[in-house]
Design an enzyme around this catalytic site. Structure first.
Site, PDB file in Angstrom:
ATOM      1  CE  LYS A 141      -3.598   2.270   2.676  1.00  0.00           C
ATOM      2  NZ  LYS A 141      -4.488   2.239   3.827  1.00  0.00           N
ATOM      3  CE  LYS A 160       5.511  -1.039  10.108  1.00  0.00           C
ATOM      4  NZ  LYS A 160       4.543  -0.286   9.301  1.00  0.00           N
ATOM      5  CD  GLU A 196      -1.935  -4.602  11.369  1.00  0.00           C
ATOM      6  OE1 GLU A 196      -2.538  -4.402  10.309  1.00  0.00           O
ATOM      7  OE2 GLU A 196      -0.714  -4.851  11.413  1.00  0.00           O
ATOM      8  CD  GLU A 244       9.066  -6.105   7.406  1.00  0.00           C
ATOM      9  OE1 GLU A 244       8.798  -4.985   6.895  1.00  0.00           O
ATOM     10  OE2 GLU A 244       8.851  -6.379   8.594  1.00  0.00           O
ATOM     11  N   GLY A 300      -4.928  -1.954   4.998  1.00  0.00           N
ATOM     12  CA  GLY A 300      -4.116  -3.085   4.522  1.00  0.00           C
ATOM     13  C   GLY A 300      -4.781  -4.419   4.765  1.00  0.00           C
ATOM     14  NE  ARG A 301      -6.651  -4.008  10.870  1.00  0.00           N
ATOM     15  CZ  ARG A 301      -6.023  -2.854  11.047  1.00  0.00           C
ATOM     16  NH1 ARG A 301      -4.848  -2.654  10.473  1.00  0.00           N
ATOM     17  NH2 ARG A 301      -6.545  -1.902  11.793  1.00  0.00           N
ATOM     18  CG  HIS A 333      -5.302 -36.341  15.978  1.00  0.00           C
ATOM     19  ND1 HIS A 333      -5.545 -37.562  16.551  1.00  0.00           N
ATOM     20  CD2 HIS A 333      -6.293 -36.146  15.069  1.00  0.00           C
ATOM     21  CE1 HIS A 333      -6.620 -38.104  15.995  1.00  0.00           C
ATOM     22  NE2 HIS A 333      -7.097 -37.255  15.102  1.00  0.00           N
TER      23      HIS A 333
END
Ligand code: F6P
Length: 546
Positions: A210, A509, A358, A216, A272-273, A389
């Site tokens: 965005k 950050k 978030e 990253e 973003g999410r 399990h």
């Protein structure tokens, strides 16, 4: 940033719920079901192809009406209307929150600052579709004239989790001669493993960000550029044929060297999410084709309409959110498990973690006051039956209350022998076991030795929802995601928090950016951190031979 609402714990419904909880907290689901032969039907609701059975929650009619009253006293109706009207409800960033516009039909009108944004949304969708068709058909060629066989999405957070989840979820519908990879982590291994068997001449990178500033993503994008150019003889003209960008930031895209003709835009009113159905979904469209992508959007839109128009008592996201508030605030549940009994949804819990945590991992209200109640629970999960399990032991017999959402589909996409009946039997059995358990008397009656009886007792009374749909189609995936998006919205509305900012990710950050040069400099840096951080930096430098 003042709201006219009373603080949550001072609302009449909250006080009534507090008193009511004292009366019902000991009630067992065994009793509640014994008292009402139609409880299952009473506490079930169906909309947009999703059937929700929430009867295995520790609620009575009164709980339900008090929770609905709480929604009203929290101004939920006005908040929903404000979101759909494009008001700037993300107050700390002064932004509208309009992911619903991403799936609005062409003829809809949704205004942001007086401008209808729907035509722009459809223009981008059309551009994505034209591009996808060219890549999928082989008409789009790489720099050396070869067709594209591999698509690598580089992005992180909302620019990764949605695309990966959707790719996995819709793999059944995907074009199988295209290889899809997703690189997110700044750990170089992510890039190395994703590309080790790919040929640069056949590989297309989608740089999804965005902001186009995320450390990253920019680091991975640079490595991708280097990898491509190294493989194609270093001619920078190759970049235009092998890189496209998805971003809101044209300037940074150009600065990186990607032609903005190869950029697919979106807008600051898409969080973003909440962006997987924007151009961030380009990899999804490439995988499943424009038609299936439009079906996905139609599914989102169907649930949007349900959310906007259905009375709260029959409104799926509202009900799910109110139950989360009930379980979190009054029963002290700290987590919520989401357990899809559909292997294609294996990345759905990871996707939901960003969406939910978030959004609602906040400790101040919209007015900036510290909350005096809990906010967003920790979401987690794994597909069934694998989780059974592994961690289900704790859900059944541990000391914590873990409300579960079970998600299942009546039809397998590729039926295989008896598998699907066995899978579905397990979902229903888990919800049944959690609710009703097994008493000491029942265990004893089986002839279990006295010393073992306490170990084999299942207390039950553990809440769960079952969400059942016919089949995992693109439409239903959209519906399911929108269900959780709006569920998160309603939770945030009750808690009176800003579900659309994410200041909590900033500090780390900034600190990382400060530390990077301290790790890289040849000269020993003058460290001004705390004693522990200084020690770790020094030790790292020594270990890497500086
Ligand atoms: O983790 C913080 C965050 O801003 C997320 O909200 C976002 O989805 C992610 O980083 C990636 O941001 P961008 O798409 O700008 O690279």
């Amino acid at each position: 940033m003042k709201s006219n609402l009373k603080p949550l714990t001072q609302r009449a419904a909250w006080k009534a719920l507090t008193a009511h909880h004292k009366q019902v907290q000991k009630l067992h689901l065994r009793q509640l079901f014994a008292d009402d032969a139609k409880r299952g039907q009473k506490f079930s609701v169906e909309a947009a192809g999703l059937f929700l059975d929430y009867s295995k929650n520790r609620i009575t009619d009164k709980t339900s009406s008090l929770l609905l009253q709480l929604a009203d006293e929290s101004g939920l109706r006005a908040k929903i209307d404000a979101m759909f009207a494009g008001e700037k409800i993300n107050i700390t960033e002064n932004r509208a929150v309009l992911h619903v516009a991403l799936r609005a039909p062409k003829n809809a009108t949704i205004l942001v600052d007086g401008k209808n944004v729907v035509p722009e949304v459809h223009a981008v969708l059309d551009k994505m579709a034209a591009f996808s068709d060219r890549v999928r058909s082989g008409a789009w060629k790489g720099f050396t004239g070869k067709r594209i066989k591999n698509i690598v999405n580089i992005g992180i957070g909302g620019s990764d989790l949605g695309p990966v989840m959707a790719y996995e979820a819709l793999k059944h519908y995907s074009q199988r001669d295209l290889v899809f990879r997703f690189v997110s982590n700044v750990d170089g291994i992510d890039f190395v493993e994703a590309t080790h068997d790919l040929k640069p001449a056949e590989t297309l990178f989608i740089i999804s960000s965005k902001t186009f500033t995320t450390l990253e993503t920019m680091t991975n994008a640079q490595s991708a550029r280097d990898w491509l150019l190294a493989g194609l003889g270093g001619n920078v003209k190759a970049v235009a044929k092998h890189f496209v960008a998805v971003s809101t930031n044209g300037e940074k895209v150009s600065a990186f060297g990607i032609d903005t003709a190869n950029m697919f835009g979106f807008w600051d009113w898409v969080g973003g999410r909440y962006s997987m159905d924007s151009a961030i979904g380009l990899s999804t469209m490439l995988a499943v084709g424009p038609e299936n992508f439009r079906k996905l959007l139609a599914g989102f839109h169907a649930l949007d309409e349900h959310f906007r128009t259905a009375p709260f008592a029959k409104n799926l996201p509202v009900l799910l959110a109110l139950l989360t508030v009930w379980n979190t605030e009054f029963f002290g549940a700290e987590t919520a498990a989401v357990l899809p009994y559909e292997n294609y949804l294996k990345r759905f819990p990871a996707y939901l973690q960003q969406l939910t945590m978030e959004s609602n991992g906040k400790h101040v209200t919209l007015d900036g006051k510290h909350v005096d109640y809990q906010t967003g629970p920790i979401y987690w999960g794994e597909p069934g039956t694998n989780g059974q399990h592994s961690f289900y032991q704790l859900i059944h017999q541990g000391t914590r209350l873990i409300p579960c959402d079970f998600i299942a589909f009546a039809k397998a996409l590729t039926p295989l022998g008896r598998h699907h009946d066995i899978l579905l039997a397990n979902v229903f059995a888990q919800a049944e076991a959690l609710a009703f358990g097994k008493t000491a008397a029942e265990v004893k009656a089986e002839g279990v030795p006295a010393a073992l009886v306490p170990h084999k007792v299942f207390e039950g009374n553990r809440p769960s929802n079952v969400i059942l749909a016919e089949k995992l189609t693109p439409e239903i995936l959209g519906t399911l995601i929108a269900l959780y998006e709006h569920n998160v919205f309603v939770q945030g509305a009750i808690w009176n928090i800003d579900s659309f900012d994410q200041w909590g990710v900033e500090l780390g950050k900034v600190l990382a950016q400060r530390i990077v040069p301290e790790l890289e400099s040849k000269e020993a840096p003058k460290l001004k951190h705390d004693n522990s951080t200084n020690q770790l930096i020094k030790r790292y430098r020594k270990m890497k031979g500086l």
